[in-house]
Write a protein that holds these residues in place. Structure first.
Motif, mmCIF file in Angstrom:
data_model
loop_
_atom_site.group_PDB
_atom_site.id
_atom_site.type_symbol
_atom_site.label_atom_id
_atom_site.label_comp_id
_atom_site.label_asym_id
_atom_site.label_seq_id
_atom_site.Cartn_x
_atom_site.Cartn_y
_atom_site.Cartn_z
ATOM 1 N N LEU A 96 0.824 -1.209 0.000
ATOM 2 C CA LEU A 96 0.000 0.000 0.000
ATOM 3 C C LEU A 96 0.860 1.261 0.000
ATOM 4 O O LEU A 96 0.480 2.279 -0.598
ATOM 5 C CB LEU A 96 -0.933 -0.003 1.210
ATOM 6 C CG LEU A 96 -2.158 -0.911 1.082
ATOM 7 C CD1 LEU A 96 -2.849 -1.077 2.427
ATOM 8 C CD2 LEU A 96 -3.136 -0.342 0.054
ATOM 9 N N ALA A 97 2.009 1.198 0.664
ATOM 10 C CA ALA A 97 2.920 2.344 0.646
ATOM 11 C C ALA A 97 3.436 2.594 -0.771
ATOM 12 O O ALA A 97 3.540 3.752 -1.219
ATOM 13 C CB ALA A 97 4.086 2.104 1.603
ATOM 14 N N LYS A 98 3.748 1.526 -1.490
ATOM 15 C CA LYS A 98 4.204 1.678 -2.877
ATOM 16 C C LYS A 98 3.076 2.169 -3.779
ATOM 17 O O LYS A 98 3.308 2.953 -4.710
ATOM 18 C CB LYS A 98 4.763 0.347 -3.391
ATOM 19 C CG LYS A 98 6.081 -0.058 -2.741
ATOM 20 C CD LYS A 98 6.719 -1.243 -3.439
ATOM 21 C CE LYS A 98 5.943 -2.515 -3.209
ATOM 22 N NZ LYS A 98 6.629 -3.696 -3.809
ATOM 23 N N ALA A 156 3.292 5.562 -5.991
ATOM 24 C CA ALA A 156 3.026 5.589 -7.430
ATOM 25 C C ALA A 156 1.909 6.562 -7.782
ATOM 26 O O ALA A 156 1.773 6.954 -8.947
ATOM 27 C CB ALA A 156 2.666 4.191 -7.921
ATOM 28 N N ALA A 157 1.122 6.959 -6.798
ATOM 29 C CA ALA A 157 -0.006 7.867 -7.043
ATOM 30 C C ALA A 157 0.389 9.336 -6.980
ATOM 31 O O ALA A 157 -0.448 10.207 -7.255
ATOM 32 C CB ALA A 157 -1.117 7.599 -6.030
ATOM 33 N N MET A 197 -1.051 4.133 -12.689
ATOM 34 C CA MET A 197 0.198 3.774 -12.023
ATOM 35 C C MET A 197 0.004 3.120 -10.656
ATOM 36 O O MET A 197 0.735 2.176 -10.320
ATOM 37 C CB MET A 197 1.105 5.001 -11.921
ATOM 38 C CG MET A 197 1.663 5.421 -13.272
ATOM 39 S SD MET A 197 2.668 6.912 -13.214
ATOM 40 C CE MET A 197 3.013 7.116 -14.975
ATOM 41 N N PRO A 198 -0.957 3.567 -9.838
ATOM 42 C CA PRO A 198 -1.129 2.884 -8.545
ATOM 43 C C PRO A 198 -1.438 1.399 -8.683
ATOM 44 O O PRO A 198 -0.856 0.565 -7.979
ATOM 45 C CB PRO A 198 -2.297 3.649 -7.900
ATOM 46 C CG PRO A 198 -2.229 5.008 -8.506
ATOM 47 C CD PRO A 198 -1.799 4.776 -9.918
ATOM 48 N N VAL A 199 -2.342 1.044 -9.589
ATOM 49 C CA VAL A 199 -2.715 -0.363 -9.727
ATOM 50 C C VAL A 199 -1.611 -1.173 -10.395
ATOM 51 O O VAL A 199 -1.533 -2.396 -10.214
ATOM 52 C CB VAL A 199 -4.042 -0.496 -10.508
ATOM 53 C CG1 VAL A 199 -3.845 -0.301 -12.003
ATOM 54 C CG2 VAL A 199 -4.695 -1.847 -10.234
ATOM 55 N N GLN A 228 8.207 -1.206 -11.750
ATOM 56 C CA GLN A 228 9.317 -0.255 -11.733
ATOM 57 C C GLN A 228 8.948 1.043 -12.428
ATOM 58 O O GLN A 228 9.298 2.137 -11.963
ATOM 59 C CB GLN A 228 10.550 -0.884 -12.407
ATOM 60 C CG GLN A 228 11.821 -0.064 -12.232
ATOM 61 C CD GLN A 228 12.180 0.146 -10.780
ATOM 62 O OE1 GLN A 228 12.133 -0.778 -9.977
ATOM 63 N NE2 GLN A 228 12.521 1.376 -10.422
ATOM 64 N N THR A 229 8.225 0.940 -13.536
ATOM 65 C CA THR A 229 7.793 2.142 -14.252
ATOM 66 C C THR A 229 6.843 2.968 -13.401
ATOM 67 O O THR A 229 6.937 4.200 -13.351
ATOM 68 C CB THR A 229 7.104 1.757 -15.576
ATOM 69 O OG1 THR A 229 8.011 1.007 -16.381
ATOM 70 C CG2 THR A 229 6.670 3.003 -16.340
ATOM 71 N N ALA A 230 5.935 2.294 -12.719
ATOM 72 C CA ALA A 230 4.976 3.001 -11.870
ATOM 73 C C ALA A 230 5.673 3.743 -10.739
ATOM 74 O O ALA A 230 5.330 4.886 -10.419
ATOM 75 C CB ALA A 230 3.958 2.013 -11.310
ATOM 76 N N LEU A 231 6.673 3.106 -10.133
ATOM 77 C CA LEU A 231 7.394 3.752 -9.040
ATOM 78 C C LEU A 231 8.270 4.896 -9.538
ATOM 79 O O LEU A 231 8.345 5.962 -8.911
ATOM 80 C CB LEU A 231 8.252 2.721 -8.301
ATOM 81 C CG LEU A 231 7.509 1.760 -7.369
ATOM 82 C CD1 LEU A 231 8.463 0.712 -6.822
ATOM 83 C CD2 LEU A 231 6.841 2.518 -6.228
#
Length: 240
Positions: free
Chosen positions: A147-149, A153-154, A201-203, A214-217
């Motif tokens: 959830l932190a990640k 990403a959001a 990106m969050p999902v 990795q792209t989302a982060l």
């Protein structure tokens, strides 16, 4: 900055933000409880928490960010208090940075509340209907880290929504952007290009492909902080 931030927190306490922060996670918990009541056999803890996290990242978080940014902006747009705030003897950037910090903080609080409420709903469901009680081990730290990640990403999505909500006095542009972004994120879920959509990106943190995570982060978190800083600088330099 801390003084301005404390004022923003007091404003939020007198708004509907706390109601939203409690209602959105509660809806996911209620859904989990209802599914347990319909189930005929036990499922793993990872399934219940994973389902709640997916709903949160896929739909509920984008909608909550849209509502939160609109609410935070409306607190100043509605009474036309921006001129008064800009005349205060504090750096202008702190006015906007404190609001952005509050939005991100509320998203983190809502993420934690979603996890806690979902666990509570599953435990309650197991007590009422023992044959469907969650099986296996609850990896609380692992789910919290996920959830932190998701929240990290959001940040790009939050920055864009925040910038739009503060920039325009009407709440309509921010709502249209948020609803449209969530819609296209849903319809482009399986598309490779969808990984570059801030609202998706969050999902993507929950994806099985490492490159999506990795792209989302990288974009959601790293680029998101850059865009958020640019938004604060731009808004602080505006006169109207």
């Amino acid at each position: 900055m801390l003084a301005v931030l404390s004022v923003e927190i007091c404003k939020l306490n007198r708004s509907l933000a706390l109601l939203l922060a409690g209602a959105a996670p509660a809806l996911i918990a209620i859904f989990a409880f209802a599914m347990m009541m319909r189930s005929q056999r036990p499922s793993e803890w990872s399934m219940w928490i994973g389902s709640g996290t997916a709903i949160w990242a896929y739909f509920m978080m984008p909608m909550c960010v849209t509502a939160l940014t609109a609410l935070v902006a409306h607190m100043e747009h509605a009474p036309r208090s921006w001129d008064h705030l800009r005349a205060l003897s504090v750096p202008r950037w702190t006015l906007y940075a404190s609001k952005a910090v509050c939005v991100i903080g509320l998203v983190l609080i809502m993420s934690a509340a979603m996890l806690a409420m979902t666990i509570g709903a599953v435990v309650l469901g197991g007590l009422i209907k023992p044959e469907t009680a969650a099986a296996g081990r609850l990896d609380l730290a692992g789910h919290a880290w996920t959830l932190a990640k998701v929240a990290a990403a959001a940040i790009l999505m939050i920055a864009i929504q925040f910038w739009t909500a503060i920039r325009f006095a009407s709440f309509v542009p921010g709502l249209v952007l948020g609803i449209g972004g969530a819609f296209f994120a849903v319809v482009a879920t399986s598309a490779k290009q969808g990984v570059f959509m801030p609202w998706q990106m969050p999902v993507n943190i929950l994806a099985t492909e490492a490159w999506r995570v990795q792209t989302a982060l990288t974009l959601g978190g790293g680029l998101g902080l850059v865009v958020l800083a640019a938004a604060v600088i731009h808004l602080a330099r505006r006169e109207g």
